[in-house]
Design a protein around this motif. Sequence first.
Motif, short mmCIF file in Angstrom:
data_model
loop_
_atom_site.label_atom_id
_atom_site.label_comp_id
_atom_site.label_asym_id
_atom_site.label_seq_id
_atom_site.Cartn_x
_atom_site.Cartn_y
_atom_site.Cartn_z
N VAL A 36 -33.42 -27.12 26.44
CA VAL A 36 -34.51 -26.54 26.92
C VAL A 36 -34.93 -25.37 26.10
O VAL A 36 -34.12 -24.42 25.73
N GLY A 37 -36.13 -25.24 25.34
CA GLY A 37 -36.38 -24.12 24.42
C GLY A 37 -37.34 -23.12 25.26
O GLY A 37 -38.56 -23.61 25.72
N GLY A 38 -37.32 -21.71 24.94
CA GLY A 38 -38.26 -20.92 25.42
C GLY A 38 -38.18 -19.69 24.56
O GLY A 38 -38.29 -20.31 22.98
N THR A 39 -38.59 -18.38 24.77
CA THR A 39 -38.61 -17.55 23.74
C THR A 39 -37.49 -16.24 24.00
O THR A 39 -37.55 -15.69 25.18
N ALA A 40 -36.73 -16.27 23.01
CA ALA A 40 -35.65 -15.08 23.33
C ALA A 40 -36.34 -13.69 22.97
O ALA A 40 -37.30 -13.80 21.89
N GLN A 51 -40.72 -16.75 28.96
CA GLN A 51 -40.47 -18.04 28.93
C GLN A 51 -38.78 -18.00 28.83
O GLN A 51 -38.22 -18.32 27.65
N ASP A 52 -38.35 -18.15 29.77
CA ASP A 52 -36.82 -17.88 29.92
C ASP A 52 -36.04 -19.32 30.13
O ASP A 52 -36.26 -20.06 31.22
N ALA A 53 -35.35 -19.79 29.17
CA ALA A 53 -34.93 -21.10 29.11
C ALA A 53 -33.90 -21.15 30.04
O ALA A 53 -33.68 -22.11 30.59
N LEU A 54 -33.06 -19.99 30.56
CA LEU A 54 -32.08 -20.23 31.50
C LEU A 54 -32.60 -20.09 32.91
O LEU A 54 -31.98 -21.15 33.57
N ALA A 55 -33.45 -19.42 33.04
CA ALA A 55 -34.12 -19.59 34.67
C ALA A 55 -34.74 -20.76 34.69
O ALA A 55 -34.68 -21.61 35.73
N GLY A 56 -35.37 -21.48 33.62
CA GLY A 56 -36.02 -22.92 33.82
C GLY A 56 -34.76 -23.99 34.06
O GLY A 56 -35.15 -24.74 34.64
N ILE A 88 -33.35 -12.12 26.65
CA ILE A 88 -33.87 -13.16 27.45
C ILE A 88 -33.28 -14.58 26.80
O ILE A 88 -33.78 -14.70 25.55
N PRO A 89 -32.56 -15.55 27.36
CA PRO A 89 -32.30 -16.61 26.73
C PRO A 89 -33.46 -17.27 26.23
O PRO A 89 -34.43 -17.65 26.80
N GLY A 90 -33.33 -17.74 24.90
CA GLY A 90 -34.49 -18.48 24.10
C GLY A 90 -33.97 -20.04 24.09
O GLY A 90 -35.07 -20.87 23.85
N GLU A 91 -32.67 -20.47 24.67
CA GLU A 91 -32.35 -21.88 24.34
C GLU A 91 -31.12 -21.85 25.27
O GLU A 91 -30.26 -21.35 25.22
N VAL A 92 -31.27 -23.25 25.81
CA VAL A 92 -30.12 -23.70 26.57
C VAL A 92 -30.10 -25.02 26.68
O VAL A 92 -31.06 -25.98 26.66
N GLN A 93 -28.80 -25.39 26.27
CA GLN A 93 -28.12 -26.85 26.18
C GLN A 93 -27.30 -27.19 27.51
O GLN A 93 -26.44 -26.27 27.83
N ALA A 135 -38.43 -36.60 34.60
CA ALA A 135 -39.95 -36.42 34.44
C ALA A 135 -40.29 -35.06 35.61
O ALA A 135 -41.07 -34.29 35.04
N GLU A 136 -39.37 -34.82 36.30
CA GLU A 136 -39.35 -33.54 37.14
C GLU A 136 -38.87 -32.51 36.23
O GLU A 136 -39.54 -31.08 36.23
N PHE A 137 -37.78 -32.58 35.41
CA PHE A 137 -37.47 -31.61 34.32
C PHE A 137 -38.85 -31.29 33.31
O PHE A 137 -39.24 -29.90 33.08
N ALA A 138 -39.22 -32.26 32.82
CA ALA A 138 -40.81 -32.16 32.21
C ALA A 138 -41.53 -31.41 32.95
O ALA A 138 -42.35 -30.52 31.96
N GLU A 139 -42.09 -31.54 34.01
CA GLU A 139 -42.94 -30.95 34.49
C GLU A 139 -42.65 -29.53 34.87
O GLU A 139 -43.31 -28.39 34.68
N LEU A 140 -41.43 -29.17 35.23
CA LEU A 140 -40.60 -27.67 35.52
C LEU A 140 -41.02 -26.99 33.92
O LEU A 140 -41.33 -25.86 33.86
N GLY A 141 -40.54 -27.59 33.15
CA GLY A 141 -40.68 -26.94 31.76
C GLY A 141 -42.28 -26.61 31.27
O GLY A 141 -42.58 -25.72 30.55
N ARG A 142 -43.07 -27.78 31.57
CA ARG A 142 -44.58 -27.18 31.34
C ARG A 142 -44.88 -26.10 31.96
O ARG A 142 -45.77 -25.60 31.33
N ARG A 143 -44.56 -25.95 33.26
CA ARG A 143 -45.08 -25.13 34.15
C ARG A 143 -44.61 -23.66 33.85
O ARG A 143 -45.27 -22.73 33.65
N ARG A 144 -43.52 -23.48 33.14
CA ARG A 144 -42.92 -22.34 32.54
C ARG A 144 -42.98 -22.32 31.01
O ARG A 144 -42.75 -21.13 30.75
N GLY A 145 -44.02 -23.02 30.52
CA GLY A 145 -44.18 -22.92 29.17
C GLY A 145 -42.79 -23.24 28.21
O GLY A 145 -42.89 -22.32 27.28
N LEU A 146 -41.83 -24.04 28.75
CA LEU A 146 -40.72 -24.29 27.81
C LEU A 146 -40.98 -25.75 27.30
O LEU A 146 -41.60 -26.57 27.34
N THR A 147 -40.24 -25.86 26.35
CA THR A 147 -39.88 -27.17 25.66
C THR A 147 -38.82 -28.00 26.03
O THR A 147 -37.95 -27.23 26.74
#
Length: 464
Positions: free
Chosen positions: A274-278, A290-295, A331-336, A358-370
């Motif tokens: 999960v990619g966000g912005t540190a 764009q908190d990768a850990l919260a997402g 703020i976490p920028g990436e989580v694996q 598919a649900e993960f993808a939708e949650l990521g889209r809503r939060r602006g995460l890759t």
Amino acid sequence: MAAYPAQPAGDMKPPVPHVPAGEMLKLLDELAAYSAPGPGVTRLLYTPEWQGVQHFLQERMAGLGLEVRMDQVGNVYGTLAGSQVSDKVILTGSHIDTVVNGGRYDGAYGVAAAVTALHYLLETFGPPLRTLAVVSFCEEEGSRFPLTFWGSGNVTGLYSGKECIDCTDADGITLGAAMAACGLAGDEGLAAEAAAGLEQSGGSRSGGCGSEGSEVESMAGLEGSFWRNNSPVRSDIAAYVELHIEQGIILERTSRRIGVVQAIAGQRRYLVKVGGTANHAGTTPMGLRQDALAGSAEMLLALERSALVEGDPLVATTGRLEVYPGTSNVIPGEVQFTLDIRHSEAGVLERFCAAVLAEFAELGRRRGLTLEVQMLLETAPAPMDQELRAALEEICLQQEKPYLSMVSGAGHDAQLFAPRCPAAMIFVPSRGGISHSPGEYTSPEELAAGLEVLTAILYRLAYE
């Protein structure tokens, strides 16, 4: 050699339910003595402890009247020939290796019970009509080398022999070198033959220790080259029956003596990134992050929620989660994180995994995460043979043993045989569901109950 009360000639009745278990319990103690120093039992593939126990088993089985041999990878067989002319064998047993600091019952119980059952049947009823054999598989756990089911995988054709060149342990010792140190087939000359055969076939020698997909297909036909036309693969198995501790808590919680396995669950393992912005933890407003850990946390809660809705026997687990950069004021920028999802029905497993991702993808889209998803492992469910299951249930009723028809969430050697011949598994309870630990325990009475059921099904398969 222990003596059992003989049955009158021609009076071929099923064995009485009370098979003497003392021989099996003593054998379990003897097997547990072959261990590296430390808590519990540590018996890794191709170590002195492993070599000692396999030689001990050969001597013991030969002393009980079985015909003994060790194959090219170190699987040990003890065969009781049938009186009928047939090239088929009814096989029973389990694996002899352990995890580091494991218990004394995982795998070894199935071997000790199989040896005891065949000895009892021979002493009580004489030679069978159909050939019986005990197997002590050399490896199942994957504790030393980065592969699993090396024993049964070679018997069923999963492996090619190339793994002897590619696979190394933590000390850099190749699988082939470890085999050669035990006097087995993995010497340098054979490795050179396999490498030459691979080059001629146009295959690649990528690093690692794979055995899946196109790599297996590219090695087709090389077994003869590597094994000098003496492959460990067997095509003569008429049926495979494995007795094992449950390694779970279901039988204990339901007060059942025996588990009759319906199927061994299929498994999907994924690595999710999960990619966000540190960014600065103090200067970035909550609504602009764009908190990768919260997402990721929201995704994992959704996973748990979906698994609970789906219900048993589906299980879904995240066993590892890594946060980057991993600093308290950033703020976490990436989580694996990993996913391990299991079910006994292929359709349910496929549907659930697709819905969750598919649900993960939708949650990521809503939060602006890759979101990046990599499949690490895919194994199909392995249904056990329906007729053998029905026979085991009937035996439990005859012996007045409370039983449960259940799914195995853990992998076992039986799953490799299921696509190739009728296969069955019998479980006995594990106290507290604990396994792969020195705390692993099953009572003598429960171990004896499993032995009685195993002996009865072997009698049906080989004597009736």
